[in-house]
Write an enzyme that holds these catalytic residues in place. Structure first.
Site, PDB file in Angstrom:
ATOM      1  N   LYS A  22       0.840  -1.212   0.000  1.00  0.00           N
ATOM      2  CA  LYS A  22       0.000   0.000   0.000  1.00  0.00           C
ATOM      3  C   LYS A  22       0.870   1.256   0.000  1.00  0.00           C
ATOM      4  CE  LYS A  22      -1.779   1.622   4.038  1.00  0.00           C
ATOM      5  NZ  LYS A  22      -1.453   3.054   4.213  1.00  0.00           N
ATOM      6  N   ASN A  23       1.868   1.289   0.869  1.00  0.00           N
ATOM      7  CA  ASN A  23       2.652   2.516   1.043  1.00  0.00           C
ATOM      8  C   ASN A  23       3.608   2.793  -0.112  1.00  0.00           C
ATOM      9  OD1 ASN A  23       1.316   2.989   3.379  1.00  0.00           O
ATOM     10  ND2 ASN A  23       3.060   2.637   4.756  1.00  0.00           N
ATOM     11  N   CYS A 117      -5.090  13.165  13.584  1.00  0.00           N
ATOM     12  CA  CYS A 117      -5.413  11.779  13.250  1.00  0.00           C
ATOM     13  C   CYS A 117      -5.225  10.940  14.497  1.00  0.00           C
ATOM     14  CB  CYS A 117      -4.588  11.281  12.079  1.00  0.00           C
ATOM     15  SG  CYS A 117      -3.094  10.440  12.494  1.00  0.00           S
ATOM     16  N   ARG A 122       0.938  14.358  13.641  1.00  0.00           N
ATOM     17  CA  ARG A 122       1.389  14.135  12.252  1.00  0.00           C
ATOM     18  C   ARG A 122       1.363  15.392  11.386  1.00  0.00           C
ATOM     19  NH1 ARG A 122      -0.803   8.293  10.225  1.00  0.00           N
ATOM     20  NH2 ARG A 122       0.987   8.343   8.872  1.00  0.00           N
ATOM     21  N   ASP A 306       4.809   0.509  12.080  1.00  0.00           N
ATOM     22  CA  ASP A 306       3.614  -0.149  11.549  1.00  0.00           C
ATOM     23  C   ASP A 306       3.505  -1.617  11.966  1.00  0.00           C
ATOM     24  OD1 ASP A 306       2.796   2.168  10.383  1.00  0.00           O
ATOM     25  OD2 ASP A 306       3.303   1.614   8.327  1.00  0.00           O
ATOM     26  N   ARG A 398      -8.654  -0.567   4.938  1.00  0.00           N
ATOM     27  CA  ARG A 398      -7.811   0.472   4.338  1.00  0.00           C
ATOM     28  C   ARG A 398      -6.476  -0.107   3.891  1.00  0.00           C
ATOM     29  NH1 ARG A 398      -6.220   4.966   7.902  1.00  0.00           N
ATOM     30  NH2 ARG A 398      -4.997   5.225   6.037  1.00  0.00           N
TER      31      ARG A 398
HETATM   32  C1  UD1 Z   1       4.447   6.886   6.615  1.00  0.00           C
HETATM   33  C2  UD1 Z   1       3.602   5.663   6.367  1.00  0.00           C
HETATM   34  C3  UD1 Z   1       3.037   5.122   7.675  1.00  0.00           C
HETATM   35  C4  UD1 Z   1       4.162   4.889   8.675  1.00  0.00           C
HETATM   36  C5  UD1 Z   1       5.039   6.120   8.802  1.00  0.00           C
HETATM   37  C6  UD1 Z   1       6.283   5.875   9.644  1.00  0.00           C
HETATM   38  C7  UD1 Z   1       2.742   6.050   4.136  1.00  0.00           C
HETATM   39  C8  UD1 Z   1       1.575   6.369   3.276  1.00  0.00           C
HETATM   40  N1  UD1 Z   1       2.522   6.029   5.457  1.00  0.00           N
HETATM   41  O1  UD1 Z   1       3.589   7.891   7.170  1.00  0.00           O
HETATM   42  O2  UD1 Z   1       2.363   3.906   7.410  1.00  0.00           O
HETATM   43  O3  UD1 Z   1       3.629   4.593   9.945  1.00  0.00           O
HETATM   44  O4  UD1 Z   1       5.489   6.563   7.508  1.00  0.00           O
HETATM   45  O5  UD1 Z   1       7.016   4.832   9.138  1.00  0.00           O
HETATM   46  O6  UD1 Z   1       3.823   5.777   3.655  1.00  0.00           O
HETATM   47  N2  UD1 Z   1       6.796  14.606  10.939  1.00  0.00           N
HETATM   48  C9  UD1 Z   1       6.943  15.940  11.235  1.00  0.00           C
HETATM   49  N3  UD1 Z   1       6.784  16.838  10.218  1.00  0.00           N
HETATM   50  C10 UD1 Z   1       6.496  16.481   8.942  1.00  0.00           C
HETATM   51  C11 UD1 Z   1       6.364  15.112   8.653  1.00  0.00           C
HETATM   52  C12 UD1 Z   1       6.511  14.194   9.671  1.00  0.00           C
HETATM   53  O7  UD1 Z   1       7.201  16.308  12.371  1.00  0.00           O
HETATM   54  O8  UD1 Z   1       6.365  17.350   8.078  1.00  0.00           O
HETATM   55  C13 UD1 Z   1       6.953  13.592  12.013  1.00  0.00           C
HETATM   56  C14 UD1 Z   1       5.668  12.807  12.290  1.00  0.00           C
HETATM   57  O9  UD1 Z   1       4.815  13.498  13.176  1.00  0.00           O
HETATM   58  C15 UD1 Z   1       6.210  11.535  12.883  1.00  0.00           C
HETATM   59  C16 UD1 Z   1       7.522  11.334  12.117  1.00  0.00           C
HETATM   60  O10 UD1 Z   1       7.847  12.599  11.563  1.00  0.00           O
HETATM   61  O11 UD1 Z   1       6.504  11.700  14.247  1.00  0.00           O
HETATM   62  C17 UD1 Z   1       7.461  10.309  11.001  1.00  0.00           C
HETATM   63  O12 UD1 Z   1       6.344  10.547  10.196  1.00  0.00           O
HETATM   64  P1  UD1 Z   1       6.322  10.257   8.637  1.00  0.00           P
HETATM   65  O13 UD1 Z   1       7.456   9.368   8.263  1.00  0.00           O
HETATM   66  O14 UD1 Z   1       6.180  11.541   7.902  1.00  0.00           O
HETATM   67  O15 UD1 Z   1       4.974   9.431   8.482  1.00  0.00           O
HETATM   68  P2  UD1 Z   1       4.070   9.412   7.199  1.00  0.00           P
HETATM   69  O16 UD1 Z   1       4.911   9.680   6.005  1.00  0.00           O
HETATM   70  O17 UD1 Z   1       2.841  10.223   7.417  1.00  0.00           O
END
Ligand code: UD1
Length: 421
Positions: A22-23, A117, A122, A306, A398
């Site tokens: 999915k990701n 969320c 996030r 995950d 999902r």
């Molecule tokens: C992706 C995955 C999700 C997985 C996560 C961590 C997808 C679609 N989803 O989510 O399944 O659980 O990676 O492996 O690929 N953060 C910030 N600022 C930002 C972006 C992120 O502070 O602009 C923080 C987040 O709050 C979190 C950390 O960085 O604490 C990691 O998040 P991130 O890797 O961005 O998660 P997703 O990409 O949303």
């Protein structure tokens, strides 16, 4: 709203096939926005989130065809607008992945802010800071991100925190930028590397994917291509843990065990006998009760957040005490409250859960709260004595393709009902 009824206390045994990840599929579908020729994507899992991505693209005027159940052809040539509305972004945060491609190709994007969320705040600040560093003008208004740039310019971006979709968004944006973009402290997740492989097939010039430094030299235009999505490592891991928690034997075919190192180490510590091949992995508990394991979530190649909830379910049934530390998301223990209802012994202190294993869990009505939490509840229910009702399983739909079918093939007694009988 659909529910699962699971009659537990039966070891899982048998073989299944992994679906596409999915990701990886989600960013790859968004990558189609970067060119005006069709991108053919195969091994696309049939999931709600993929349905949401299809809707998101279609409402922009993008043509999405489905020549086979696991194949999508996305043609962004007829795109009419660069808007990602709140209704869709709210149901799937990964919708933010259209931001980078839209700004790069159309010079503007209007993407709803995802909002809160279940598993934490996030934020998307790093996505926005990166685009701003590449010269985009960013405005937040009316709950939307409005981004504009005549042409993005390559630059060096150092991520404060490792972010998976942040890396993907900026890597996609950089493919059409002027000059070179260097992403430092980039996410090394296999799904980021798979997206890079797809982008390269479309004509992008990318080096270093899968490492913390990714270099992208911008080109004028990308072209159509064909790409097969890599296997889902989280789905693979989930079924292996389900096998281990029920003292069974599960083999997952058409997968890639090399993507699961950190997870397989923990399964081995829990007492599973592992057999690996290039494209399969089997975990066999030989009828034994699992031993408790300690988990500490980290960005790849560390232990994936995950898979945290699934291992909590395993620890609930294990011999001994396991400590689970969640370092990626601040509110990702919601499954613990539900596991307690099945008789688990879990104590939460900040970002750490201390789980004392119980010989048996017992059935109770429980409720899924997010995608991976729902997987942990299904695992616990498969091991628990009696019939467990799990509500709100749309979370599961999902991210897990044909969950009942796959579990039934492993001998589980699982039924989906639309309302309580
Ligand atoms: C992706 C995955 C999700 C997985 C996560 C961590 C997808 C679609 N989803 O989510 O399944 O659980 O990676 O492996 O690929 N953060 C910030 N600022 C930002 C972006 C992120 O502070 O602009 C923080 C987040 O709050 C979190 C950390 O960085 O604490 C990691 O998040 P991130 O890797 O961005 O998660 P997703 O990409 O949303």
């Amino acid at each position: 709203m659909d529910k699962f009824i699971i009659e537990g206390n039966r070891p899982l045994s048998g073989e299944i096939e992994a679906s596409g990840a999915k990701n990886a599929a989600l960013p790859i579908l968004c990558a189609a926005l970067l060119c005006d020729e069709p991108l053919r994507v195969t091994r696309v899992p049939r999931l709600w989130d993929i349905g949401t991505a299809k809707k998101l693209l279609a409402q922009m005027g993008v043509e999405v065809r489905q020549p086979a159940p696991d194949e999508l052809v996305v043609n962004a040539a007829p795109i009419t607008t660069g808007v990602a509305p709140y209704e869709l972004v709210r149901t799937m945060r990964a919708s933010i992945l259209v931001l980078g491609p839209l700004v790069a190709r159309r010079g503007e994007a209007h993407v709803s802010l995802p909002g809160g969320c279940a598993i934490g705040a996030r934020p998307v600040n790093l996505h926005l800071a990166g685009l701003a560093a590449m010269g985009a003008e960013i405005r937040l208004e009316g709950g939307f991100i409005h981004a504009r740039a005549a042409r993005l310019k390559g630059t060096r971006i150092v991520f404060d925190t490792v972010t998976v979709t942040g890396t993907e968004n900026l890597m996609m944006a950089a493919t059409l930028a002027e000059g070179e973009t260097i992403l430092e402290n980039a996410a090394r997740e296999p799904e980021v590397a798979d997206l890079a492989r797809c982008l390269k097939r479309m004509g992008a010039r990318i080096e270093g994917e899968g490492s913390p430094t990714i270099r992208v030299r911008g080109v004028k235009a990308l072209h159509g291509a064909e790409h097969e999505v890599l296997p889902d490592r989280i789905e693979t891991g989930t079924y292996l843990v389900a096998g281990a928690a029920t003292r069974g034997r599960v083999r997952v075919n058409r997968t890639d065990p090399s993507l699961l190192d950190a997870v397989l180490v923990k399964l081995q510590q829990a007492g599973a006998k592992l057999s690996l091949g290039a494209d399969f992995v089997e975990a066999d508990m030989q009828g034994r009760r699992p031993r408790a394991v300690n988990i500490h979530t980290l960005p790849y190649p560390g232990f994936p957040t995950d898979m945290q909830a699934q291992f909590m379910a395993l620890d609930c049934l294990a011999e001994g005490v396991g400590t689970i530390r969640e370092t990626i998301f601040e509110n990702r223990f919601m499954h613990a409250q539900e596991l307690l209802r099945l008789g688990a012994d879990i104590r939460i202190e900040g970002n750490t859960a201390v789980v004392t294993g119980r010989e048996r869990l017992t059935a109770a009505p429980i409720m899924a709260t997010d995608l991976r939490a729902s997987a942990s509840l299904v695992i616990a229910a498969l091991a628990a004595e009696g019939e467990t009702f799990i509500d709100r399983i749309y979370h599961m739909d999902r991210g897990y393709e044909d969950i009942e079918g796959k579990l039934a093939r492993l001998g589980a007694r699982i039924k989906r009902v639309s309302k309580l009988l």
